[in-house]
Structures are given as C-alpha cells and as structure tokens.
Scaffold this active site. Structure first.
Site, mmCIF file in Angstrom:
data_model
loop_
_atom_site.group_PDB
_atom_site.id
_atom_site.type_symbol
_atom_site.label_atom_id
_atom_site.label_comp_id
_atom_site.label_asym_id
_atom_site.label_seq_id
_atom_site.Cartn_x
_atom_site.Cartn_y
_atom_site.Cartn_z
ATOM 1 C CG ASP A 1 -2.011 -0.894 1.204
ATOM 2 O OD1 ASP A 1 -2.430 -1.201 0.078
ATOM 3 O OD2 ASP A 1 -2.490 -1.319 2.263
ATOM 4 C CE LYS B 1 -2.505 4.852 -8.618
ATOM 5 N NZ LYS B 1 -3.196 4.986 -9.845
ATOM 6 C CG MET C 1 -8.552 6.392 6.962
ATOM 7 S SD MET C 1 -9.400 4.933 6.383
ATOM 8 C CE MET C 1 -10.025 4.286 7.907
#
Ligand code: SAH
Length: 509
Positions: free
Chosen positions: A42, A64, A178
């Site tokens: 990743d 990505k 996130m």
C-alpha cells in the site's frame, strides 16, 4: 530468539509495516520480506522496505492515497489468491497494523475461502505511534483513562452528528484515522455534541517520517489552522487533554545523518515512484521535500492497444522498454494474455537505463542493450549499432507521446518497427500546488512530461521560482516551458548525481 522466518511457497503473510519509518517494522516482518517472491503493498508502507525484498521478487502496488482510486478490494484479494496459487511466498504489506482499519480481516476471509495458508504479523499502529512520536501520549494517569480509535472516513454529513455526539461524551483521548478530509465536520460535531471548544486538539501529518508536521490547537481552532498552514494527508487527528503534551526528544530527524542540505525545501514533480526515492534521498541529507505534482500512470487504453501484439511476438526480434512502468505493464499484459516468458525467448531486449534494466532482471531477463546515460537519444545511438535493416523488427512498448528520437533513428536506418502506446502519463497536481511551490527553495523536475504537466497546471505562472532539472532533456523542456533556462541542471539522470549537484550549488550560494 528466532530471527529467520522464511516465506513458505503458496502462503500469504499479512505484515504490518508500522506507521511509516522503515525501521519500525518487526524483525519477523523483515525476515519474511527478505525471503518472499512477491509483495503487494500500500502507499502507507515505506518504499524503503521494498528494498529488503530479493531481486526476483515481484512488487505490486495496490493502493494510492485516500481520495484517489486504488485497486478495488476484490482485485487485491484475487491478486493474493493468484500469486499464492502460483506457488509464490507472498507478502501483503500494509501500513500500521493490518487489523486496524486495514481491511486485513477481509483479505484473510477471502484466503480462507480458497484454502490458502496465511499468517498475520502485527505492526505498530499509527493510531498510537503517530501521536506518540509527536510527543502526545494517548493515555495519561488521571487525565485520560482510555483512548478511542475512530474512522473519520464516513463522517461527512449531517446524519453523522449523532455519532459525533456520542464520541463527544467520551472522557478519553479521541484518535481519528482517515478523518482529515472531514476535519471541520468532526471538530464542529464534537463541539455541538458538548465537548468544550477549548479542548486541546492536534493534527499530525506524515507521522514518524522526517517530513512529519504537528499542529497543536484547540477543538475550535484546529480546522482553520490546518487549512491555513496547508496540512494534508496522511494525517491523524487527536482530541483530548493529552493533545497539549509535547514529549518530544531532541533528536527530531533520525534520517539526517549528513545534513549537507539542511534547511533546503525542494518541490518535486515526477512519477510517484521517483518522488518517493528522491524524497528519501533528500531527507537523508536533511532537506525537506514537498510533492507538487505527481504523475499518474493510466493503462486501461494501453492494454487494448497492446492486446493484438502479444499474439504476434514471433514477428519481432527486439523489444524496447523505456521505463519501469513499461516493464511492469508489459509483463502484466503478457501473463494476462495467457503467455509466459517462453514466448519471449527468441527476442533481444533494449532498455533505457539501469532502473528499467533492473526491473527487467527482476523478471528473469537480462537486457542486451542498456545505454550508460538514461535518455532516448543514447538508446537510439546504441541500438543503431546492432540493428540490421531488412532482418530486425522492433517492438516498442512505452508511454504515449514518448520521445520521437527512437522513431527517427529507426526510420532513417530503415528498420521496421511498431511503437505501441502501452500507457498514458497524466499529471495530478497536489492541492494548493502554487502555494506550496512558492514556499520551496527549488523545484526539481524529473522528466520532460513532468515539465509539461506542471505547465498545464499553470505552475510556471509563478515568477522567481528556482528551477532544477534532471538531465539535459528535462532541462530543454524547462527552458521551453518557463522561457528561461533552468537555474540548476544535473548532468546525471540518477538521484545521487542530482543530490551532488544540489550540494555543490548550496556550497556556492
Ligand atoms: N492500518 C493502519 C491504518 C490504516 S487507515 C494503522 O494501523 O496505522 C489509514 C489512516 O491511518 C490514514 O488516513 C491516517 O489517518 C492514518 N495514518 C497512517 N499512517 C500515518 C502517518 N504516518 N501519519 C499520519 N497518519 C497516518
């Protein structure tokens, strides 16, 4: 202690890569990486960790940055299953810990459905380590008796107010992963849910890495400050009393062993692969790096163009590959077409430079022609010496719009060839590219296509930027686009040459 764990054939190892700094990988993870045949990684996993893998190891990039599309989860699962099915020892390398918002458990369920043996090797999660390395403990006696790790990914709209109101009631430290793109939704939601606006809060960008940045503020001011200071992902948000701590040691840049480029901020324009390598090299010298424009490789259309040529490989005597991407995509297509290395046995190979040659070697093929200088004109010159008109037929699989030097040489020499656009390169400017560029001491252009894309994004409208070009071909492109010569041109196309040129320039000025 057992130090050697060899990757067994047909097995998938889910390995946590840690928060970013390569040395934060476990010993077991490192020994499996050293012995695996394929690695699927990743963007959060350090590129430097890939250097541990053996030469023959296949490296497959699966993700990505957030917000840009990546390989869908289904495809990643299929890829792992396929590689293990081929009898390879497979490492699935994930940022942080595989089971913390990493979808590691989904991958394991898929492996189980296909009876593929697997093992998990935990990693240091960014949820704890990133605040820790920024001087923020997630717990502290009497102050924070718990910490809560929350995904901010889905917190976008009003319907999430209720969820945030629940978090607002928690006494412990809140850690949002996130969540950066929803930062203001999160902070406002927490305040509306009853958290004091003056609660300490922090954002940490690129935690554990030399380019780490930390912003300490309050719940009320955090989102505005982060915006003003141009913070970006990957970032972690911390809310709670301990966010005001600053328990950092003095040794802040563990990578800067020489510090010859201390204080320099360089803006980078190039492919993701190249930028990552250059970034690491700059950090080692104590410089800061800012990605300004990243080149994205699009290969869907190219696959269709290339399709028929795989069936006609017998007609060609030479194959020309001019980039690491080209090598990867060519072989991917070859295998997808149901062929393997044996259909290339009759051919000779030419590559543009050492990196492309290594990528080819990783697939078991040694290049027959490799010019010393990385550039199309040199490749053309060295090919011209060996190709025989009327006998040789050349297949070039490379980027659309690549240099015509090769075509001219082949045309003049009367050699027949096909030039297939295997992929397209498209520039993706970073958010606030202009603002960031203005804060850089120099901009480094790695390729003519990067120069073009930077121009399309209006980058050269900024005056008085210091421009650095890698190699004469890129320098010529800079001169054309900026309408003035580059301030610094490194004669070599390699990173060490560029670093030396930067050091020399710094010494002079
Ligand atoms: N499995 C990972 C988390 C994956 S979710 C782990 O255990 O760490 C990805 C999120 O992790 C990012 O959006 C960001 O919020 C956070 N993250 C991971 N590495 C980071 C880093 N070096 N600096 C800041 N945030 C990071």
């Amino acid at each position: 202690m057992k130090h050697h764990h060899l990757a067994a054939p047909g097995t998938v190892y889910l390995i946590g890569a840690g928060p970013g700094a390569p040395e934060l990988l476990t010993i077991k993870g490192a020994s499996l990486l050293k012995s695996c045949d394929a690695v699927v990684y990743d963007h959060l996993a350090s590129e430097e960790l890939l250097e541990l893998t053996p030469k023959h190891c296949r490296r497959i990039f699966a993700g990505k940055e957030a917000g840009h599309h990546s390989m869908p989860q289904e495809e990643i699962n299929d890829c792992l299953i396929r590689l293990a099915g081929e009898g390879l020892g497979v490492v699935r390398l994930k940022g942080g810990d595989p089971f913390v918002f990493g979808r590691g458990s989904e991958e394991i369920l898929a492996l189980q459905r296909h009876n593929i043996p697997w093992e998990i090797i935990p990693g240091i999660t960014s949820a704890v380590a990133v605040p820790e390395l920024a001087g923020i403990p997630v717990t502290h006696r009497k102050m924070s008796r718990s910490f809560h790790v929350i995904t901010g990914h889905t917190l976008k709209g009003l319907r999430d107010e209720q969820e945030l109101a629940v978090y607002a009631k928690l006494e412990g430290t809140l850690v949002f992963l996130m969540g950066f793109h929803s930062l203001s939704v999160i902070t406002q939601g927490l305040i509306q849910g009853g958290k004091r606006p003056s609660t300490p809060a922090a954002v940490i960008e690129n935690g554990s890495l030399p380019q780490q940045r930390v912003l300490r503020a309050t719940l009320e001011t955090l989102a505005g400050e982060a915006e003003r200071q141009g913070f970006h992902t990957p970032a972690i948000i911390i809310v709670g009393e301990t966010a005001a701590f600053d328990l950092t040691s003095d040794k802040k840049t563990p990578f800067a062993d020489t510090g010859a480029l201390d204080g320099l901020t360089a803006g980078l324009i190039g492919t993701g692969h190249f930028i990552k390598k250059l970034e690491a090299a700059l950090h080692r010298e104590g410089a800061r790096a800012e990605t300004l424009l990243c080149m994205e490789v699009l290969s869907e259309e190219g696959k269709q163009f290339m399709g028929p040529f795989y069936r006609r490989l017998q007609e060609y005597t030479w194959l020309v590959l001019t980039s690491v991407n080209g090598v990867e995509l060519f072989f991917q297509g070859l295998f997808e077409a149901g062929l393997d290395l044996r259909s290339l046995g009759h051919m000779k190979f030419a590559v543009i430079g050492a990196a492309t040659g290594e990528a080819l070697m990783a697939r078991g093929i040694r290049a027959d022609q490799m010019p010393k200088e990385y550039c199309c004109a040199h490749l053309a010159a060295s090919l011209r010496k060996v190709l025989i008109p009327g006998k040789d037929r050349v297949l070039m699989a490379r980027a659309q719009g690549a240099s015509r030097d090769l075509n001219h040489m082949l045309d003049t020499a009367g050699i027949s060839y096909d030039d297939v656009p295997l992929y397209t390169v498209k520039g993706r400017p970073e958010l606030k590219m202009h603002q960031r560029a203005a804060g850089c001491d120099t901009l480094i252009f790695a390729s003519p296509s990067g120069v073009e894309e930077f121009q399309k994004a209006g980058g050269f409208q900024l005056s008085h930027l210091h421009l650095t070009a890698i190699g004469p071909v890129t320098a010529a492109a800079v001169q054309k686009a900026a309408q003035r010569p580059a301030d610094l041109v490194s004669s070599s196309y390699h990173i060490p040459g560029l670093i030396a040129a930067l050091k020399e320039a710094k010494g002079r000025g």
